[in-house]
Design a protein around this motif. Structure first.
Motif, short mmCIF file in Angstrom:
data_model
loop_
_atom_site.label_atom_id
_atom_site.label_comp_id
_atom_site.label_asym_id
_atom_site.label_seq_id
_atom_site.Cartn_x
_atom_site.Cartn_y
_atom_site.Cartn_z
N LEU A 1 59.75 -20.14 40.66
CA LEU A 1 59.81 -18.78 40.17
C LEU A 1 59.18 -17.85 41.21
N THR A 2 59.78 -16.70 41.43
CA THR A 2 59.24 -15.73 42.38
C THR A 2 58.44 -14.68 41.62
N LEU A 3 57.23 -14.46 42.07
CA LEU A 3 56.36 -13.47 41.44
C LEU A 3 56.69 -12.06 41.92
N PRO A 4 56.30 -11.04 41.17
CA PRO A 4 56.45 -9.68 41.68
C PRO A 4 55.72 -9.60 43.03
N GLY A 5 56.34 -9.06 44.02
CA GLY A 5 55.76 -9.04 45.36
C GLY A 5 56.41 -10.07 46.27
N GLY A 6 57.25 -10.96 45.69
CA GLY A 6 58.03 -11.89 46.50
C GLY A 6 57.42 -13.26 46.76
N LYS A 7 56.18 -13.50 46.39
CA LYS A 7 55.57 -14.81 46.63
C LYS A 7 55.98 -15.80 45.54
N PRO A 8 56.01 -17.11 45.88
CA PRO A 8 56.30 -18.12 44.86
C PRO A 8 55.20 -18.17 43.81
N VAL A 9 55.53 -18.69 42.64
CA VAL A 9 54.62 -18.75 41.51
C VAL A 9 53.33 -19.51 41.83
N TRP A 10 53.35 -20.33 42.89
CA TRP A 10 52.14 -21.09 43.25
C TRP A 10 51.00 -20.18 43.68
N PHE A 11 51.27 -18.96 44.10
CA PHE A 11 50.23 -18.02 44.53
C PHE A 11 49.65 -17.33 43.30
N GLN A 12 48.61 -17.91 42.75
CA GLN A 12 47.98 -17.39 41.54
C GLN A 12 46.66 -16.72 41.92
N GLY A 13 46.36 -15.60 41.27
CA GLY A 13 45.08 -14.93 41.52
C GLY A 13 43.93 -15.78 41.04
N ARG A 14 42.88 -15.87 41.85
CA ARG A 14 41.71 -16.70 41.51
C ARG A 14 40.99 -16.15 40.29
N MET A 15 40.33 -17.03 39.57
CA MET A 15 39.63 -16.65 38.35
C MET A 15 38.57 -15.58 38.63
N ASN A 16 37.75 -15.78 39.65
CA ASN A 16 36.66 -14.84 39.92
C ASN A 16 37.03 -13.70 40.85
N ASP A 17 38.21 -13.79 41.48
CA ASP A 17 38.66 -12.72 42.37
C ASP A 17 40.18 -12.70 42.41
N PRO A 18 40.81 -11.99 41.46
CA PRO A 18 42.28 -11.98 41.37
C PRO A 18 42.98 -11.47 42.63
N SER A 19 42.26 -10.79 43.52
CA SER A 19 42.90 -10.31 44.75
C SER A 19 43.07 -11.44 45.76
N LYS A 20 42.40 -12.58 45.55
CA LYS A 20 42.55 -13.75 46.42
C LYS A 20 43.36 -14.81 45.68
N TYR A 21 44.18 -15.54 46.44
CA TYR A 21 45.07 -16.52 45.84
C TYR A 21 44.47 -17.92 45.84
N ILE A 22 44.87 -18.69 44.85
CA ILE A 22 44.61 -20.13 44.84
C ILE A 22 45.97 -20.81 44.73
N LEU A 23 46.18 -21.79 45.58
CA LEU A 23 47.43 -22.56 45.60
C LEU A 23 47.18 -23.92 44.97
N PRO A 24 48.22 -24.65 44.60
CA PRO A 24 48.02 -25.99 44.06
C PRO A 24 47.19 -26.85 45.02
N PHE A 25 46.28 -27.64 44.46
CA PHE A 25 45.43 -28.49 45.28
C PHE A 25 45.29 -29.87 44.66
N HIS A 26 45.05 -30.84 45.53
CA HIS A 26 44.96 -32.25 45.12
C HIS A 26 43.61 -32.51 44.46
N LEU A 27 43.66 -33.08 43.25
CA LEU A 27 42.45 -33.52 42.54
C LEU A 27 42.20 -34.97 42.97
N ASN A 28 41.49 -35.14 44.05
CA ASN A 28 41.29 -36.44 44.67
C ASN A 28 40.26 -37.27 43.91
N THR A 29 40.73 -38.25 43.15
CA THR A 29 39.81 -39.07 42.35
C THR A 29 39.15 -40.16 43.18
#
Length: 153
Positions: free
Chosen positions: A74-102
């Motif tokens: 899915l493309t977000l408004p602004g043209g970036k893929p849905v993976w670019f989500q605003g961070r919880m503590n700073d929505p102006s910065k993005y968090i991308l999917p990351f590996h939960l390394n067990t």
């Protein structure tokens, strides 16, 4: 339930497990039916349903899955893929999917995220799907790989 009924149930469960183990092994040895090599060969469809987060966490990296490997997200408004989500503590910065390394962390013990009506609808954001970390925490963007899940096939 009486003790005798409970013990009978356990015995039946063990017998069923042994029977199914042999059945599954025999079925795995059968050659695949390949009449035409097309979708016409499909006789059964199995629907495996989980909440989105669980599905992406556990299966989002598998081949053929439209999870984190989706070529057409899915493309977000602004043209970036849905993976670019605003961070919880700073929505102006993005968090991308990351590996939960067990193998190096205790990632299998992450806290369950909020499942309230407000957080669910806040994350969906009217269909934009761009507010997951803002409503759930940044951990919503994590995923496991096969080696992170004990007993994974």
């Amino acid at each position: 339930m009486k003790r005798r009924e409970f013990l009978k149930g356990i015995g039946a469960g063990i017998s069923l497990t042994a029977f199914l183990g042999n059945s599954v092994a025999r079925a795995a040895m059968l050659p695949a039916m390949n009449r035409s090599g097309t979708l016409e060969d499909v006789e059964h469809i199995v629907v495996f349903m989980q909440e989105n987060r669980s599905f992406d966490h556990y299966f989002g990296q598998l081949n053929g899955v439209r999870g984190y490997n989706d070529r057409f997200p899915l493309t977000l408004p602004g043209g970036k893929p849905v993976w670019f989500q605003g961070r919880m503590n700073d929505p102006s910065k993005y968090i991308l999917p990351f590996h939960l390394n067990t193998q190096k962390t205790s990632a299998q013990f992450i806290q369950d995220l909020d499942h309230s009506w407000a957080s669910q609808h806040g994350a969906i954001a009217g269909g934009l799907m761009n507010a997951w970390p803002l409503n759930k925490t940044d951990m919503t963007m994590g995923y496991f790989e096969r080696q992170d899940i004990p007993g994974a096939l």
